[in-house]
Scaffold this active site. Structure first.
Site, PDB file in Angstrom:
ATOM      1  N   PHE A 141     -65.562 -23.129  -8.478  1.00 52.66           N
ATOM      2  CA  PHE A 141     -66.587 -24.163  -8.416  1.00 52.66           C
ATOM      3  C   PHE A 141     -67.845 -23.540  -7.835  1.00 52.66           C
ATOM      4  O   PHE A 141     -67.865 -23.116  -6.679  1.00 52.66           O
ATOM      5  CB  PHE A 141     -66.175 -25.374  -7.571  1.00 52.66           C
ATOM      6  CG  PHE A 141     -67.256 -26.436  -7.585  1.00 52.66           C
ATOM      7  CD1 PHE A 141     -67.318 -27.372  -8.605  1.00 52.66           C
ATOM      8  CD2 PHE A 141     -68.249 -26.455  -6.623  1.00 52.66           C
ATOM      9  CE1 PHE A 141     -68.344 -28.321  -8.661  1.00 52.66           C
ATOM     10  CE2 PHE A 141     -69.285 -27.395  -6.664  1.00 52.66           C
ATOM     11  CZ  PHE A 141     -69.327 -28.329  -7.684  1.00 52.66           C
ATOM     12  N   ASP A 226     -69.732 -16.232  -3.079  1.00 54.09           N
ATOM     13  CA  ASP A 226     -70.230 -17.596  -2.919  1.00 54.09           C
ATOM     14  C   ASP A 226     -69.556 -18.174  -1.673  1.00 54.09           C
ATOM     15  O   ASP A 226     -68.415 -18.623  -1.720  1.00 54.09           O
ATOM     16  CB  ASP A 226     -69.926 -18.435  -4.164  1.00 54.09           C
ATOM     17  CG  ASP A 226     -70.421 -19.886  -4.026  1.00 54.09           C
ATOM     18  OD1 ASP A 226     -70.765 -20.299  -2.891  1.00 54.09           O
ATOM     19  OD2 ASP A 226     -70.451 -20.599  -5.042  1.00 54.09           O
ATOM     20  N   LYS A 255     -74.896 -25.589   1.887  1.00 52.68           N
ATOM     21  CA  LYS A 255     -74.224 -26.595   2.702  1.00 52.68           C
ATOM     22  C   LYS A 255     -74.572 -26.546   4.189  1.00 52.68           C
ATOM     23  O   LYS A 255     -75.602 -27.055   4.576  1.00 52.68           O
ATOM     24  CB  LYS A 255     -72.716 -26.524   2.441  1.00 52.68           C
ATOM     25  CG  LYS A 255     -72.392 -26.935   0.999  1.00 52.68           C
ATOM     26  CD  LYS A 255     -70.999 -27.434   0.766  1.00 52.68           C
ATOM     27  CE  LYS A 255     -70.883 -28.137  -0.578  1.00 52.68           C
ATOM     28  NZ  LYS A 255     -70.310 -27.354  -1.658  1.00 52.68           N
TER      29      LYS A 255
HETATM   30  C1  PLP Z   1     -70.783 -27.168  -3.028  1.00 51.63           C
HETATM   31  C2  PLP Z   1     -70.674 -25.827  -3.642  1.00 51.63           C
HETATM   32  C3  PLP Z   1     -71.655 -25.342  -4.551  1.00 51.63           C
HETATM   33  C4  PLP Z   1     -72.796 -26.200  -5.032  1.00 51.63           C
HETATM   34  O1  PLP Z   1     -73.628 -26.662  -4.012  1.00 51.63           O
HETATM   35  P1  PLP Z   1     -74.596 -27.916  -4.277  1.00 51.63           P
HETATM   36  O2  PLP Z   1     -75.447 -27.977  -3.044  1.00 51.63           O
HETATM   37  O3  PLP Z   1     -73.734 -29.119  -4.446  1.00 51.63           O
HETATM   38  O4  PLP Z   1     -75.376 -27.616  -5.509  1.00 51.63           O
HETATM   39  C5  PLP Z   1     -71.525 -24.049  -5.018  1.00 51.63           C
HETATM   40  N1  PLP Z   1     -70.499 -23.266  -4.637  1.00 51.63           N
HETATM   41  C6  PLP Z   1     -69.542 -23.686  -3.787  1.00 51.63           C
HETATM   42  C7  PLP Z   1     -68.439 -22.760  -3.396  1.00 51.63           C
HETATM   43  C8  PLP Z   1     -69.584 -24.982  -3.276  1.00 51.63           C
HETATM   44  O5  PLP Z   1     -68.621 -25.418  -2.463  1.00 51.63           O
END
Ligand code: PLP
Length: 401
Positions: A141, A226, A255
């Site tokens: 994700f 990520d 985040k």
């Molecule tokens: C939440 C998340 C995203 C996307 O972040 P948004 O601020 O919702 O666009 C990308 N990668 C990971 C691992 C995430 O948990």
């Protein structure tokens, strides 16, 4: 103030149904607790998917935001402002890297990472124009843009959003042999979550991340971690990669970087990699704005002390010990995770993850289900041990039926 009933009915009529929230309408929050419009209190065991690592209404972060609100909030990148350089230098230093490219949401930072890797591939590695490939993991994700869903394996996230962006190769998560076989001379990057959050808090097999690091280094391929959800204290370290002693070429952060106050994201890397950008080639009106930098600077200062990482380790050990007692032939079929972060698979006979989440809500605990019968537990790192134990009591109560 609306009641729960009127707020739910109005949202149903006037907001797109791209989410299926629990039927709770939050009016205020403090620390690990939220209060709804009826005055009921709930323990927040999700923390905005780790955007709220430092809790709701964290004093230091609110004070930093308020002070900045009174001075200057937005300049655009057409001009410098007096928090920008400190933010970039501070974040680069926290990451042990050299350069920062600030954006706002996680998805924008992932897009930035993809663009950086491609440009690096053409300008530095010498990949023929238009041939760059990025390898990602199944079950990933990374966000919701059209390019990012192009390399998702989740049919809900992907269906009916094509045509899809080419240039991505998907390999099974945790399989080094498959990764080695997928690499070619046109591979510019491997983009992965060191722990897959949305997939259910999947921790890769020991040695996997170190193997990815070794393989990417040998083949002159960028390793992009990520850490939007796993980073900034959640797992007990500043970065989840640290658990395997791995330093990637690039961190993608978001985040918790915005302290639960404003969206702040960033790509952090070396000068050799982020140095590929020239003026006009990429940007964002709001990226790196004064308010975002002021809040993120406070986040960076808080992470420097190590106290949040230590809390995540100690409370996480306790959480995993307690969850472990429920696993193994009991109502819980598996528990995964690291630090104050757990994916808990509930025996399907006891109900779906959604049903368990609703029962927990009735007992005053808010969590989120993922993929059928898994619930995800990720309270703010400021939660007290007593509150965590109370939340676990409610989980045990629900599982007893
Ligand atoms: C939440 C998340 C995203 C996307 O972040 P948004 O601020 O919702 O666009 C990308 N990668 C990971 C691992 C995430 O948990």
């Amino acid at each position: 103030m609306p009641t729960t009933e009127t707020a739910l009915a109005s949202a149903e009529a006037h907001s797109a149904h791209n989410y299926h929230p629990l039927p709770v309408v939050v009016a205020s929050a403090d620390g690990a607790w939220m209060t709804d419009v009826e005055g009921r209190r709930y323990l927040d065991m999700l923390a905005g998917y780790s955007a709220l690592n430092f809790g709701h209404g964290n004093r230091r972060l609110i004070d930093a935001a308020k002070a900045q609100l009174e001075r200057v909030t937005l300049t655009s990148r057409a001009f410098h402002h007096d928090r920008f350089a400190d933010f970039c230098a501070g974040l680069a230093d926290l990451c042990g890297m050299e350069m920062v490219l600030p954006m706002n949401t996680g998805a924008e930072a992932v897009e930035t990472a993809v663009k950086t890797a491609r440009k690096w591939g053409y300008r530095v590695k010498g990949v023929p124009d238009g041939m760059a490939k990025i390898i990602v993991a199944a079950g990933n994700f990374h966000g919701r843009t059209t390019t990012i869903v192009s390399f998702s394996t989740d049919s809900e996230a992907r269906a009916d959003f094509g045509p899809y962006t080419p240039g991505f190769e998907i390999v099974p998560y945790g399989d080094l042999t498959a990764l080695g076989e997928a690499m070619t001379e046109n591979t510019v990057a491997v983009l992965m979550e060191p722990i897959q959050g949305e997939a259910g808090v999947l921790v890769p097999p020991p040695g996997y991340l170190a193997g990815v690091r070794e393989m990417t280094r040998e083949r002159n391929v960028l390793f992009i971690a990520d850490e939007i959800q796993s980073g900034l204290g959640r797992t007990g370290r500043t970065f989840a990669c640290e658990h395997e002693g791995v330093v990637p070429d690039m961190y993608v952060l978001g985040k918790a970087l915005g302290g639960g106050v404003v969206p702040v994201s960033a790509v952090v890397s070396s000068a050799a990699v982020l140095g590929v950008f020239r003026a006009g080639e990429h940007g964002s009106t709001f990226g790196g704005n004064p308010l975002a930098c002021a809040v993120a600077l406070e986040v960076i200062a808080m992470l420097r002390t190590g106290e949040f990482q230590q809390r995540a380790t100690e409370l996480g050990d306790h959480l995993h010990h307690e969850l472990g007692l429920l696993a193994g032939g009991g109502p819980v079929t598996a528990v995964r995770g690291r630090g104050l972060w757990a994916g808990v698979d509930i025996a399907p006979a006891l109900g779906t993850g959604r049903e368990i989440s609703e029962k927990l809500m009735d007992r005053g605990v808010l969590v989120k289900d993922t993929h059928g019968s898994t619930i995800r537990i990720a309270p703010p790192l400021v939660i007290t041990k007593e509150d965590l134990d109370w939340g676990l009591d409610q989980l045990r109560g629900v599982l007893r039926g």
